[in-house]
Design a protein around this motif. Structure first.
Motif, short mmCIF file in Angstrom:
data_model
loop_
_atom_site.label_atom_id
_atom_site.label_comp_id
_atom_site.label_asym_id
_atom_site.label_seq_id
_atom_site.Cartn_x
_atom_site.Cartn_y
_atom_site.Cartn_z
N ARG A 1 0.12 -3.83 4.39
CA ARG A 1 1.58 -3.76 4.31
C ARG A 1 1.95 -2.49 3.56
NH1 ARG A 1 4.67 -5.52 0.16
NH2 ARG A 1 2.94 -6.76 -0.67
N ILE A 2 2.64 -1.58 4.25
CA ILE A 2 2.93 -0.26 3.68
C ILE A 2 4.20 -0.31 2.83
CG2 ILE A 2 3.29 2.17 4.18
CD1 ILE A 2 0.53 0.97 5.00
N SER A 3 4.10 0.15 1.58
CA SER A 3 5.23 0.18 0.65
C SER A 3 5.89 1.55 0.56
CB SER A 3 4.78 -0.24 -0.75
OG SER A 3 4.29 -1.56 -0.76
N GLU B 1 5.28 6.03 1.67
CA GLU B 1 4.52 7.12 2.29
C GLU B 1 4.70 8.37 1.43
OE1 GLU B 1 4.85 9.44 6.48
OE2 GLU B 1 4.67 7.26 6.62
N TRP C 1 0.82 -1.21 0.00
CA TRP C 1 0.00 0.00 0.00
C TRP C 1 0.85 1.26 0.00
CZ3 TRP C 1 -5.21 0.01 -0.61
CH2 TRP C 1 -5.85 -1.23 -0.49
N ILE C 2 0.45 2.19 -0.83
CA ILE C 2 1.04 3.53 -0.84
C ILE C 2 0.07 4.44 -0.08
CG2 ILE C 2 1.66 5.49 -2.29
CD1 ILE C 2 2.46 3.38 -4.42
N ILE C 3 0.58 5.08 0.96
CA ILE C 3 -0.28 5.88 1.82
C ILE C 3 0.20 7.34 1.85
CG2 ILE C 3 -0.87 3.90 3.27
CD1 ILE C 3 1.07 5.07 5.39
N VAL D 1 -5.28 7.41 5.79
CA VAL D 1 -4.59 6.27 6.41
C VAL D 1 -5.52 5.56 7.37
CG1 VAL D 1 -2.59 5.54 7.75
CG2 VAL D 1 -2.37 7.43 6.13
N ALA E 1 -3.29 2.14 -3.82
CA ALA E 1 -3.61 3.21 -2.88
C ALA E 1 -5.12 3.41 -2.78
CB ALA E 1 -2.95 4.52 -3.30
N GLU F 1 1.36 9.38 7.99
CA GLU F 1 0.64 8.61 9.00
C GLU F 1 -0.50 9.40 9.65
OE1 GLU F 1 0.48 5.59 10.19
OE2 GLU F 1 1.94 4.72 8.83
N ARG G 1 -6.79 1.66 7.33
CA ARG G 1 -6.66 0.75 8.47
C ARG G 1 -8.01 0.21 8.91
NH1 ARG G 1 -1.50 0.61 9.47
NH2 ARG G 1 -0.18 2.47 9.33
#
Length: 214
Positions: free
Chosen positions: A133-135, A137, A108-110, A118, A155, A113, A122
């Motif tokens: 799973r964050i790839s 930011e 995931w591209i977020i 975001v 995303a 935080e 979640r």
């Protein structure tokens, strides 16, 4: 309505999609009214309302964190759906709609935080039974789209954030598996609204009828 001025507040994603349509319509109807438009983040917009710098403002919220209606008067304009952004060559790029549970294995591209989207991710992932799973930011939606376009991840984004869509991405509906945000127009309870503010409020309501972000 042959003279006067109008100060309104907006925020980036709606300011680049819905608001220009309303501004164009208002200026066609009332060309002599001088308009002042202020773009800011949520707290800045509320501060501008409270201080009288703007007479009304576009705001947004989600079902788990509603704007306090005792703080400002609110009128709902439309719901802004949360959508999935994938690369043009992603296996899901040709789908009209997918469910969050189908995305458990994706990176995931977020946004940062602290960004509200975001929390949308979640909450939606938790309801679908997985931890995202964050790839990467990203600092803004354009950067997020660029990284999605090269296959670095997928995303989530509000639909209005994708008016200026990257040519290398595709937008897929998530149906009701990801919550929308509510777009509202707000003004102070104790403010005597000028005719121009009332007129622009009416234009916003009229333009919101059946509005769907492109």
């Amino acid at each position: 309505m042959r003279r006067g001025q109008l100060s309104i507040g907006t925020f980036a994603t709606v300011g680049s999609s819905f608001v220009p349509l309303a501004v164009q319509r208002f200026r066609q109807l009332y060309p002599s009214i001088r308009m002042h438009i202020h773009s800011d983040r949520e707290q800045g917009l509320i501060d501008k309302l409270e201080e009288g710098e703007v007479g009304l403002s576009l705001l947004w919220d989600y079902e788990w964190r509603r704007i306090d209606p005792s703080q400002v008067a609110l009128t709902t304009l439309f719901e802004d759906p949360t959508v999935l952004v994938v690369a043009a060559d992603h296996p899901l790029a040709g789908e009209r709609s997918v469910h969050m549970r189908d995305l458990a294995d994706e990176g995931w591209i977020i946004r940062s935080e602290q960004h509200p989207v975001v929390e949308v991710l979640r909450r939606s992932a938790a309801a679908a039974g997985f931890e995202p799973r964050i790839s990467f930011e990203a600092n803004d939606y354009q950067e997020a789209q660029a990284m999605v376009s090269v296959g670095f991840g997928v995303a989530l984004a509000p639909r209005t954030a994708l008016t200026n869509k990257h040519p290398g991405v595709r937008i897929v509906s998530l149906g009701d598996s990801a919550p929308p945000r509510r777009i509202v127009v707000a003004h102070r309870h104790d403010r005597v609204r000028a005719p121009a503010e009332i007129a622009f409020h009416e234009v916003l309501l009229d333009m919101a009828q059946g509005y769907e972000p492109d």
